[in-house]
Design a protein around this motif. Structure first.
Motif, PDB file in Angstrom:
ATOM      1  N   PHE A   2      45.517  43.079  30.483  1.00 29.33           N
ATOM      2  CA  PHE A   2      45.380  43.395  30.436  1.00 29.33           C
ATOM      3  C   PHE A   2      44.395  44.812  30.357  1.00 29.33           C
ATOM      4  O   PHE A   2      44.683  46.216  29.488  1.00 29.33           O
ATOM      5  CB  PHE A   2      45.499  43.768  28.791  1.00 29.33           C
ATOM      6  CG  PHE A   2      46.610  42.355  28.148  1.00 29.33           C
ATOM      7  CD1 PHE A   2      48.168  43.194  28.346  1.00 29.33           C
ATOM      8  CD2 PHE A   2      46.780  41.332  27.857  1.00 29.33           C
ATOM      9  CE1 PHE A   2      49.148  42.388  28.075  1.00 29.33           C
ATOM     10  CE2 PHE A   2      48.264  41.013  27.886  1.00 29.33           C
ATOM     11  CZ  PHE A   2      49.237  41.146  27.982  1.00 29.33           C
ATOM     12  N   LEU A   3      43.407  44.437  30.726  1.00 29.49           N
ATOM     13  CA  LEU A   3      41.597  45.226  30.359  1.00 29.49           C
ATOM     14  C   LEU A   3      41.980  46.844  31.410  1.00 29.49           C
ATOM     15  O   LEU A   3      41.928  47.449  30.868  1.00 29.49           O
ATOM     16  CB  LEU A   3      41.144  44.242  31.433  1.00 29.49           C
ATOM     17  CG  LEU A   3      39.444  45.314  31.616  1.00 29.49           C
ATOM     18  CD1 LEU A   3      39.000  45.148  30.181  1.00 29.49           C
ATOM     19  CD2 LEU A   3      38.309  44.620  32.648  1.00 29.49           C
ATOM     20  N   GLU A   4      42.811  46.403  32.499  1.00 27.73           N
ATOM     21  CA  GLU A   4      43.286  47.988  33.471  1.00 27.73           C
ATOM     22  C   GLU A   4      44.063  49.112  31.722  1.00 27.73           C
ATOM     23  O   GLU A   4      43.029  50.171  31.961  1.00 27.73           O
ATOM     24  CB  GLU A   4      44.106  48.092  34.131  1.00 27.73           C
ATOM     25  CG  GLU A   4      43.937  49.066  34.972  1.00 27.73           C
ATOM     26  CD  GLU A   4      42.089  49.532  35.709  1.00 27.73           C
ATOM     27  OE1 GLU A   4      42.255  51.166  35.414  1.00 27.73           O
ATOM     28  OE2 GLU A   4      41.230  49.228  35.940  1.00 27.73           O
ATOM     29  N   THR A   5      45.012  48.640  31.661  1.00 24.29           N
ATOM     30  CA  THR A   5      46.318  49.230  30.285  1.00 24.29           C
ATOM     31  C   THR A   5      44.943  49.402  29.746  1.00 24.29           C
ATOM     32  O   THR A   5      45.196  50.704  29.068  1.00 24.29           O
ATOM     33  CB  THR A   5      47.092  48.117  29.572  1.00 24.29           C
ATOM     34  OG1 THR A   5      47.901  47.933  31.169  1.00 24.29           O
ATOM     35  CG2 THR A   5      47.821  49.244  28.657  1.00 24.29           C
ATOM     36  N   TRP A   6      43.989  48.922  29.261  1.00 22.94           N
ATOM     37  CA  TRP A   6      43.245  48.874  27.762  1.00 22.94           C
ATOM     38  C   TRP A   6      42.485  50.512  27.979  1.00 22.94           C
ATOM     39  O   TRP A   6      42.236  51.359  27.555  1.00 22.94           O
ATOM     40  CB  TRP A   6      42.225  47.812  27.657  1.00 22.94           C
ATOM     41  CG  TRP A   6      41.106  48.224  26.373  1.00 22.94           C
ATOM     42  CD1 TRP A   6      40.050  47.826  27.256  1.00 22.94           C
ATOM     43  CD2 TRP A   6      41.456  48.528  25.172  1.00 22.94           C
ATOM     44  NE1 TRP A   6      39.365  48.470  25.896  1.00 22.94           N
ATOM     45  CE2 TRP A   6      40.384  48.507  24.878  1.00 22.94           C
ATOM     46  CE3 TRP A   6      42.075  48.350  24.438  1.00 22.94           C
ATOM     47  CZ2 TRP A   6      39.645  49.268  23.373  1.00 22.94           C
ATOM     48  CZ3 TRP A   6      41.741  49.200  22.975  1.00 22.94           C
ATOM     49  CH2 TRP A   6      40.857  48.850  22.054  1.00 22.94           C
ATOM     50  N   LYS A   7      41.911  50.602  29.326  1.00 23.39           N
ATOM     51  CA  LYS A   7      41.072  51.133  29.683  1.00 23.39           C
ATOM     52  C   LYS A   7      41.513  52.722  29.488  1.00 23.39           C
ATOM     53  O   LYS A   7      41.279  53.718  29.385  1.00 23.39           O
ATOM     54  CB  LYS A   7      40.062  51.025  31.616  1.00 23.39           C
ATOM     55  CG  LYS A   7      39.473  49.652  31.381  1.00 23.39           C
ATOM     56  CD  LYS A   7      38.642  49.838  32.753  1.00 23.39           C
ATOM     57  CE  LYS A   7      37.437  48.461  32.160  1.00 23.39           C
ATOM     58  NZ  LYS A   7      37.095  48.091  33.436  1.00 23.39           N
ATOM     59  N   GLN A   8      43.476  52.446  30.226  1.00 21.86           N
ATOM     60  CA  GLN A   8      43.878  53.435  30.521  1.00 21.86           C
ATOM     61  C   GLN A   8      43.993  54.416  29.238  1.00 21.86           C
ATOM     62  O   GLN A   8      43.969  55.552  28.820  1.00 21.86           O
ATOM     63  CB  GLN A   8      45.066  53.849  30.972  1.00 21.86           C
ATOM     64  CG  GLN A   8      44.846  53.163  32.480  1.00 21.86           C
ATOM     65  CD  GLN A   8      46.114  52.619  33.210  1.00 21.86           C
ATOM     66  OE1 GLN A   8      47.361  52.653  32.938  1.00 21.86           O
ATOM     67  NE2 GLN A   8      45.569  52.489  34.353  1.00 21.86           N
ATOM     68  N   VAL A   9      44.045  53.100  28.070  1.00 13.57           N
ATOM     69  CA  VAL A   9      44.312  54.087  27.199  1.00 13.57           C
ATOM     70  C   VAL A   9      43.277  54.527  26.276  1.00 13.57           C
ATOM     71  O   VAL A   9      43.134  55.860  25.401  1.00 13.57           O
ATOM     72  CB  VAL A   9      44.844  52.763  25.845  1.00 13.57           C
ATOM     73  CG1 VAL A   9      44.933  53.284  23.992  1.00 13.57           C
ATOM     74  CG2 VAL A   9      45.972  52.794  26.163  1.00 13.57           C
ATOM     75  N   LEU A  10      41.805  54.201  26.413  1.00  8.49           N
ATOM     76  CA  LEU A  10      40.477  54.376  25.953  1.00  8.49           C
ATOM     77  C   LEU A  10      40.929  55.173  26.285  1.00  8.49           C
ATOM     78  O   LEU A  10      40.251  56.495  25.703  1.00  8.49           O
ATOM     79  CB  LEU A  10      39.612  54.268  26.349  1.00  8.49           C
ATOM     80  CG  LEU A  10      39.586  52.317  25.121  1.00  8.49           C
ATOM     81  CD1 LEU A  10      37.770  51.954  25.813  1.00  8.49           C
ATOM     82  CD2 LEU A  10      39.909  52.456  24.027  1.00  8.49           C
ATOM     83  N   ASN A  11      40.604  55.952  27.759  1.00  9.12           N
ATOM     84  CA  ASN A  11      40.234  57.199  28.079  1.00  9.12           C
ATOM     85  C   ASN A  11      41.490  58.232  28.381  1.00  9.12           C
ATOM     86  O   ASN A  11      41.489  59.515  28.794  1.00  9.12           O
ATOM     87  CB  ASN A  11      40.249  56.494  30.316  1.00  9.12           C
ATOM     88  CG  ASN A  11      39.281  56.435  30.229  1.00  9.12           C
ATOM     89  OD1 ASN A  11      38.057  56.553  29.541  1.00  9.12           O
ATOM     90  ND2 ASN A  11      39.305  55.096  31.350  1.00  9.12           N
ATOM     91  N   GLY A  12      42.695  57.953  27.590  1.00 13.06           N
ATOM     92  CA  GLY A  12      43.705  58.862  27.535  1.00 13.06           C
ATOM     93  C   GLY A  12      43.704  59.628  25.970  1.00 13.06           C
ATOM     94  O   GLY A  12      42.373  59.886  25.793  1.00 13.06           O
ATOM     95  N   SER A  13      44.590  60.504  25.852  1.00  7.59           N
ATOM     96  CA  SER A  13      44.629  61.216  24.687  1.00  7.59           C
ATOM     97  C   SER A  13      45.382  60.731  23.377  1.00  7.59           C
ATOM     98  O   SER A  13      45.906  61.138  22.762  1.00  7.59           O
ATOM     99  CB  SER A  13      44.561  62.268  24.888  1.00  7.59           C
ATOM    100  OG  SER A  13      45.768  63.406  25.777  1.00  7.59           O
TER     101      SER A  13
END
Length: 178
Positions: A156-167
């Motif tokens: 889930f790490l890549e998805t987590w990073k995408q969420v954090l870098n999203g808005s």
């Protein structure tokens, strides 16, 4: 504060172990609980309490100042507001905004979870989910969460990073679900 309750909305006193105040309602310091962690976990102590102590088939949390409006009035907006002082009958108000057992059960025939409308920070700021959290909360917590995900749930790490870098996110810990 007004106490909102009806045949399906039941108030719970969250963080009871962290105060000597008493309110006439069930509290999150009974049964299997983490009420004493409320200073750090906020309403998540109520979610834990529901998980461990409630056998209800439908569960959820809202806030005494933040309620889901299931009428569709806020369908294309982030929120729809009501004047708190104009609410004279709390049970009737819940009915007016669609928070009835029948309505919730009907919605959950087609869905597994009811949440508030998503929010997009980019409509009013340059914040990402991460930078917004860091400004409003304890920044170190993002690092802790990232480390836990990396170690325990690396898929889930890549998805987590995408969420954090999203808005885009669903704020306020408000939901009803099966």
């Amino acid at each position: 504060s007004k106490i909102f309750k009806n045949n399906c909305i039941k108030p719970i006193y969250v963080g009871k172990d962290c105060t000597d105040k008493d309110f006439l309602m069930p509290a999150d310091n009974t049964g299997d609980n983490i009420s004493y962690k409320n200073f750090h976990y906020a309403e998540l102590t109520a979610i834990y309490w529901l998980w461990k102590n409630s056998n209800a088939k439908i569960k959820g949390i809202m806030h005494y100042r933040r309620l889901l409006d299931l009428t569709g009035k806020a369908l294309n907006k982030e929120y729809y507001t009501y004047k708190y002082n104009n609410i004279n009958n709390e049970e009737k108000f819940l009915e007016q905004i669609g928070l009835t057992k029948e309505n919730i059960e009907n919605i959950l025939k087609e869905s597994d979870i009811i949440v508030k409308n998503k929010s997009d920070l980019s409509t009013w700021s340059k914040y990402t989910i991460k930078t917004h959290y860091e400004l409003a909360h304890v920044a170190k917590h993002i690092e802790y969460a990232t480390d836990i995900i990396a170690n325990k749930y690396p898929n889930f790490l890549e998805t987590w990073k995408q969420v954090l870098n999203g808005s885009v996110s669903y704020f306020n810990n408000i939901f009803i679900m099966k």
